[in-house]
Motif scaffolding. Structure first.
Motif, PDB file in Angstrom:
ATOM      1  N   ASN A 111       0.862  -1.174   0.000  1.00 17.25           N
ATOM      2  CA  ASN A 111       0.000   0.000   0.000  1.00 17.25           C
ATOM      3  C   ASN A 111       0.907   1.236   0.000  1.00 17.25           C
ATOM      4  N   ARG A 112       0.880   1.966  -1.126  1.00 20.22           N
ATOM      5  CA  ARG A 112       1.866   3.047  -1.279  1.00 20.22           C
ATOM      6  C   ARG A 112       1.745   4.115  -0.192  1.00 20.22           C
ATOM      7  N   LEU A 113       0.516   4.427   0.214  1.00 21.94           N
ATOM      8  CA  LEU A 113       0.346   5.457   1.247  1.00 21.94           C
ATOM      9  C   LEU A 113       0.964   4.994   2.568  1.00 21.94           C
TER      10      LEU A 113
ATOM     11  N   VAL B 293       4.365  15.712 -11.829  1.00 19.74           N
ATOM     12  CA  VAL B 293       4.029  14.719 -10.801  1.00 19.74           C
ATOM     13  C   VAL B 293       3.772  13.359 -11.446  1.00 19.74           C
ATOM     14  N   ILE B 294       3.651  12.357 -10.612  1.00 17.34           N
ATOM     15  CA  ILE B 294       3.301  11.010 -11.080  1.00 17.34           C
ATOM     16  C   ILE B 294       2.097  10.549 -10.260  1.00 17.34           C
ATOM     17  N   LEU B 295       1.078  10.090 -10.959  1.00 17.11           N
ATOM     18  CA  LEU B 295      -0.092   9.514 -10.284  1.00 17.11           C
ATOM     19  C   LEU B 295       0.122   8.000 -10.236  1.00 17.11           C
ATOM     20  N   LYS B 296      -0.065   7.423  -9.055  1.00 12.85           N
ATOM     21  CA  LYS B 296       0.143   5.974  -8.923  1.00 12.85           C
ATOM     22  C   LYS B 296      -1.080   5.343  -8.262  1.00 12.85           C
ATOM     23  N   ALA B 297      -1.477   4.173  -8.759  1.00 10.04           N
ATOM     24  CA  ALA B 297      -2.507   3.396  -8.056  1.00 10.04           C
ATOM     25  C   ALA B 297      -1.947   3.090  -6.663  1.00 10.04           C
TER      26      ALA B 297
ATOM     27  N   GLY C 257      -0.275   0.887 -13.624  1.00 11.08           N
ATOM     28  CA  GLY C 257      -0.949   1.711 -12.617  1.00 11.08           C
ATOM     29  C   GLY C 257      -0.162   2.957 -12.291  1.00 11.08           C
ATOM     30  N   GLN C 258       0.478   3.539 -13.310  1.00  7.45           N
ATOM     31  CA  GLN C 258       1.303   4.731 -13.102  1.00  7.45           C
ATOM     32  C   GLN C 258       1.167   5.687 -14.276  1.00  7.45           C
ATOM     33  N   TRP C 259       0.953   6.973 -14.006  1.00  6.45           N
ATOM     34  CA  TRP C 259       0.737   7.954 -15.066  1.00  6.45           C
ATOM     35  C   TRP C 259       1.621   9.178 -14.817  1.00  6.45           C
TER      36      TRP C 259
ATOM     37  N   VAL D  45      -0.499  10.765  -5.444  1.00  5.48           N
ATOM     38  CA  VAL D  45       0.256  11.664  -6.329  1.00  5.48           C
ATOM     39  C   VAL D  45       1.602  11.931  -5.690  1.00  5.48           C
ATOM     40  N   GLU D  46       2.643  11.804  -6.506  1.00  9.18           N
ATOM     41  CA  GLU D  46       3.992  12.067  -6.002  1.00  9.18           C
ATOM     42  C   GLU D  46       4.646  13.152  -6.819  1.00  9.18           C
ATOM     43  N   GLN D  47       5.398  13.994  -6.157  1.00  8.78           N
ATOM     44  CA  GLN D  47       6.228  14.951  -6.873  1.00  8.78           C
ATOM     45  C   GLN D  47       7.269  14.171  -7.681  1.00  8.78           C
ATOM     46  N   ARG D  48       7.526  14.607  -8.921  1.00 12.90           N
ATOM     47  CA  ARG D  48       8.561  13.934  -9.709  1.00 12.90           C
ATOM     48  C   ARG D  48       9.933  14.356  -9.175  1.00 12.90           C
ATOM     49  N   VAL D  49      10.748  13.382  -8.807  1.00 16.97           N
ATOM     50  CA  VAL D  49      12.082  13.680  -8.275  1.00 16.97           C
ATOM     51  C   VAL D  49      13.044  13.815  -9.456  1.00 16.97           C
ATOM     52  N   PRO D  50      13.732  14.961  -9.581  1.00 16.29           N
ATOM     53  CA  PRO D  50      14.673  15.132 -10.702  1.00 16.29           C
ATOM     54  C   PRO D  50      15.973  14.401 -10.391  1.00 16.29           C
TER      55      PRO D  50
ATOM     56  N   PHE E 294      20.530   9.526 -10.725  1.00 15.79           N
ATOM     57  CA  PHE E 294      20.656   8.070 -10.813  1.00 15.79           C
ATOM     58  C   PHE E 294      19.581   7.407  -9.967  1.00 15.79           C
ATOM     59  N   GLU E 295      19.305   6.151 -10.301  1.00 16.41           N
ATOM     60  CA  GLU E 295      18.482   5.311  -9.422  1.00 16.41           C
ATOM     61  C   GLU E 295      19.376   4.220  -8.835  1.00 16.41           C
ATOM     62  N   LEU E 296      19.205   3.982  -7.552  1.00  9.87           N
ATOM     63  CA  LEU E 296      20.001   2.979  -6.839  1.00  9.87           C
ATOM     64  C   LEU E 296      19.072   2.018  -6.119  1.00  9.87           C
TER      65      LEU E 296
ATOM     66  N   HIS F  77      19.213   1.354 -14.310  1.00 13.43           N
ATOM     67  CA  HIS F  77      18.624   2.121 -15.412  1.00 13.43           C
ATOM     68  C   HIS F  77      17.276   1.516 -15.739  1.00 13.43           C
ATOM     69  N   HIS F  78      16.253   2.364 -15.838  1.00 17.72           N
ATOM     70  CA  HIS F  78      14.917   1.895 -16.184  1.00 17.72           C
ATOM     71  C   HIS F  78      14.574   2.315 -17.608  1.00 17.72           C
ATOM     72  N   ALA F  79      13.696   1.569 -18.242  1.00 12.35           N
ATOM     73  CA  ALA F  79      13.127   1.973 -19.533  1.00 12.35           C
ATOM     74  C   ALA F  79      11.623   1.734 -19.415  1.00 12.35           C
ATOM     75  N   ASP F  80      10.839   2.738 -19.740  1.00 10.37           N
ATOM     76  CA  ASP F  80       9.371   2.640 -19.617  1.00 10.37           C
ATOM     77  C   ASP F  80       8.947   2.165 -18.234  1.00 10.37           C
ATOM     78  N   HIS F  81       9.578   2.699 -17.202  1.00  4.67           N
ATOM     79  CA  HIS F  81       9.254   2.380 -15.802  1.00  4.67           C
ATOM     80  C   HIS F  81       9.609   0.943 -15.420  1.00  4.67           C
ATOM     81  N   ILE F  82      10.282   0.193 -16.297  1.00  4.04           N
ATOM     82  CA  ILE F  82      10.669  -1.189 -15.958  1.00  4.04           C
ATOM     83  C   ILE F  82      12.197  -1.235 -15.861  1.00  4.04           C
TER      84      ILE F  82
ATOM     85  N   VAL G 161      14.057   7.977  -0.853  1.00  8.06           N
ATOM     86  CA  VAL G 161      13.592   6.587  -0.977  1.00  8.06           C
ATOM     87  C   VAL G 161      12.341   6.547  -1.850  1.00  8.06           C
ATOM     88  N   ASN G 162      12.331   5.661  -2.835  1.00  2.00           N
ATOM     89  CA  ASN G 162      11.143   5.502  -3.674  1.00  2.00           C
ATOM     90  C   ASN G 162      10.225   4.446  -3.090  1.00  2.00           C
ATOM     91  N   GLU G 163      10.722   3.222  -2.964  1.00  2.00           N
ATOM     92  CA  GLU G 163       9.840   2.197  -2.390  1.00  2.00           C
ATOM     93  C   GLU G 163      10.609   1.047  -1.771  1.00  2.00           C
ATOM     94  N   ILE G 164       9.843   0.201  -1.071  1.00  2.00           N
ATOM     95  CA  ILE G 164      10.415  -0.983  -0.413  1.00  2.00           C
ATOM     96  C   ILE G 164       9.849  -2.221  -1.092  1.00  2.00           C
TER      97      ILE G 164
HETATM   98  P1  AMP Z   1       7.798   2.511  -8.938  1.00  2.00           P
HETATM   99  O1  AMP Z   1       6.731   1.611  -9.445  1.00  2.00           O
HETATM  100  O2  AMP Z   1       7.329   3.462  -7.895  1.00  2.00           O
HETATM  101  O3  AMP Z   1       9.024   1.765  -8.520  1.00  2.00           O
HETATM  102  O4  AMP Z   1       8.266   3.389 -10.193  1.00  2.00           O
HETATM  103  C1  AMP Z   1       8.898   2.825 -11.322  1.00  2.00           C
HETATM  104  C2  AMP Z   1       9.871   3.820 -11.913  1.00  2.00           C
HETATM  105  O5  AMP Z   1       9.185   5.044 -12.256  1.00  2.00           O
HETATM  106  C3  AMP Z   1      10.966   4.273 -10.949  1.00  2.00           C
HETATM  107  O6  AMP Z   1      12.018   3.348 -10.895  1.00  2.00           O
HETATM  108  C4  AMP Z   1      11.368   5.593 -11.596  1.00  2.00           C
HETATM  109  O7  AMP Z   1      12.147   5.390 -12.756  1.00  2.00           O
HETATM  110  C5  AMP Z   1      10.013   6.170 -12.009  1.00  2.00           C
HETATM  111  N1  AMP Z   1       9.458   6.960 -10.882  1.00  2.00           N
HETATM  112  C6  AMP Z   1       8.536   6.540  -9.992  1.00  2.00           C
HETATM  113  N2  AMP Z   1       8.248   7.498  -9.075  1.00  2.00           N
HETATM  114  C7  AMP Z   1       9.007   8.556  -9.386  1.00  2.00           C
HETATM  115  C8  AMP Z   1       9.169   9.867  -8.824  1.00  2.00           C
HETATM  116  N3  AMP Z   1       8.472  10.293  -7.747  1.00  2.00           N
HETATM  117  N4  AMP Z   1      10.042  10.715  -9.427  1.00  2.00           N
HETATM  118  C9  AMP Z   1      10.754  10.323 -10.522  1.00  2.00           C
HETATM  119  N5  AMP Z   1      10.627   9.110 -11.106  1.00  2.00           N
HETATM  120  C10 AMP Z   1       9.778   8.227 -10.561  1.00  2.00           C
END
Ligand code: AMP
Length: 380
Positions: free
Chosen positions: A106-108, A144-148, A157-159, A181-186, A189-191, A212-217, A266-269
């Motif tokens: 649950n993202r929230l 921003v990014i909208l996420k389910a 489930g991500q826009w 809704v999340e602010q887009r982090v500029p 790198f992703e780690l 490195h991600h492509a199309d969120h994957i 931190v993006n997610e766990i």
């Molecule tokens: P997630 O499903 O939250 O892991 O998102 C998949 C990918 O979308 C991440 O690895 C990032 O490349 C991109 N992404 C998700 N949330 C953000 C954010 N708040 N700011 C920038 N990029 C994001």
């Protein structure tokens, strides 16, 4: 004293995908039996398990039978209903525990828990209407990014939303009744940090991976000395914070953004091994899957040591696979390993396998793994 679940015991895995398959292969190598719940004999994990429950998570009878057949249960994806996790945990040790599972699905809850641990996250807010979405966009600066809130993975489930996006249209077509809704982090790198915690409280970490991600994957992961050294210690401490906060026994991954001014967000766990950790199979003395087994079974802790100067992993999605397997595509390549997950139906975006290369530098490892994948794709 920690109870040890030794070879000859049965490891239960909830979920029958590739992460379960790679755990099952390690478990078999180390003399354990494997039972899988949630897929049939043709599933990636079902193909290599001793026993399979195709069952669904609402079937208490099957969950009970499954748990009774296992000495310990873990999971390979996080969308397991709370009532199913509770049924299992009543009968058999379930690791990582149901509290972490509930947060990770649950993202929230996840973002709130991360903040409670003192870890920085992107600004976030729940929205229930297009108007609330518009307000969040303007409060968070336009991008921003909208996420389910639940059930999203691999970009599903991500826009992505910019100042130009028509929010009425997007909200209607998303089909959501609520979203985060999340602010887009500029980020620069992703780690990710994959880490494990034993019941004794001892924590171990793989060095952070660069992703490195492509199309969120996830597309390519790189591991090598000094790759992320200025922030490695900080990233590792963040993983420790989550492991300790949730008294985790098992493996988890935290995904991070590194901004241009050196801040980690931190993006997610993920409360399980992670796609970015697949290269540990070849590049470390103990893979993330062996670590999962060791921690959940209470085996002796082992230090995690990278055995090659550098490594890289490239995912093989449906669109990367050759039409027919051509051995020539892989011949003559040393220090490269091909993994296929036994899936039929190579759809675009579907994870079918991966390749890992070892090299002396991370740049070489990345070049090589990308070139191996292109060779495979070229056989189409
Ligand atoms: P997630 O499903 O939250 O892991 O998102 C998949 C990918 O979308 C991440 O690895 C990032 O490349 C991109 N992404 C998700 N949330 C953000 C954010 N708040 N700011 C920038 N990029 C994001």
């Amino acid at each position: 004293m920690t109870h040890t679940i030794g070879p000859g015991s049965t490891i239960g895995i909830l979920g029958a995908g590739q992460l379960g398959r790679m755990l099952a292969l390690v478990a078999r190598r180390m003399g354990y039996g494997v039972a899988v719940f949630g897929g049939d004999r043709r599933s990636p994990c079902g193909q290599v398990a001793d026993a399979v429950w195709a069952g669904n998570y609402d079937d208490t009878q099957q969950l009970t039978e499954f748990a009774s057949a296992c000495d310990v249960v873990t999971y390979e994806f996080e969308n397991i209903p709370a009532h199913a996790a509770a049924t299992i945990a009543d009968l058999t040790p379930l690791h990582p525990n149901a509290d972490l599972l509930a947060v990770a699905q649950n993202r929230l809850k996840e973002k709130t828990a991360l903040r409670d641990c003192g870890l920085p996250t992107a600004e976030f807010r729940m929205v229930h209407t297009a108007d609330e979405l518009a307000l969040a966009r303007s409060d968070f600066g336009g991008d921003v990014i909208l996420k389910a809130n639940t059930d999203g993975y691999d970009g599903k489930g991500q826009w992505s939303i910019s100042a130009a996006t028509n929010l009425e249209e997007l909200w209607t077509s998303s089909g959501l009744t609520e979203g985060l809704v999340e602010q887009r982090v500029p980020f620069e790198f992703e780690l990710s940090v994959v880490a494990g915690r034993y019941a004794s409280g001892e924590c171990v970490y793989f060095e952070p991976f660069l992703n490195h991600h492509a199309d969120h994957i996830l597309d390519v992961t790189i591991s090598g000395s000094n790759l992320v050294s200025p922030v490695a210690e900080q990233a590792t401490q963040m993983a420790r914070g989550v492991l300790e906060r949730f008294h985790v026994v098992g493996v988890l991954c935290i995904e991070l953004f590194l901004t241009s001014d050196g801040q980690l967000v931190v993006n997610e766990i993920a409360p399980r091994p992670h796609n970015s950790g697949h290269l540990t199979i070849e590049a470390y003395n103990c893979s993330q899957f062996e670590l999962q087994l060791r921690t959940i079974c209470g085996l002796e802790p082992v230090p995690l040591i990278r055995t090659a100067p550098a490594a890289a992993m490239a995912n093989l999605l449906g669109q990367h696979l050759p039409a027919t397997w051509d051995a020539a595509a892989m011949s003559g390549l040393t220090d490269t390993q091909l993994h296929l997950y036994g899936k039929s139906g190579a759809k675009t975006g579907r994870k079918m396998g991966h390749v890992t290369t070892l090299a002396n530098t991370s740049a070489d490892a990345e070049d090589r793994v990308r070139s191996v994948r292109s060779q495979l794709t070229a056989v189409r």
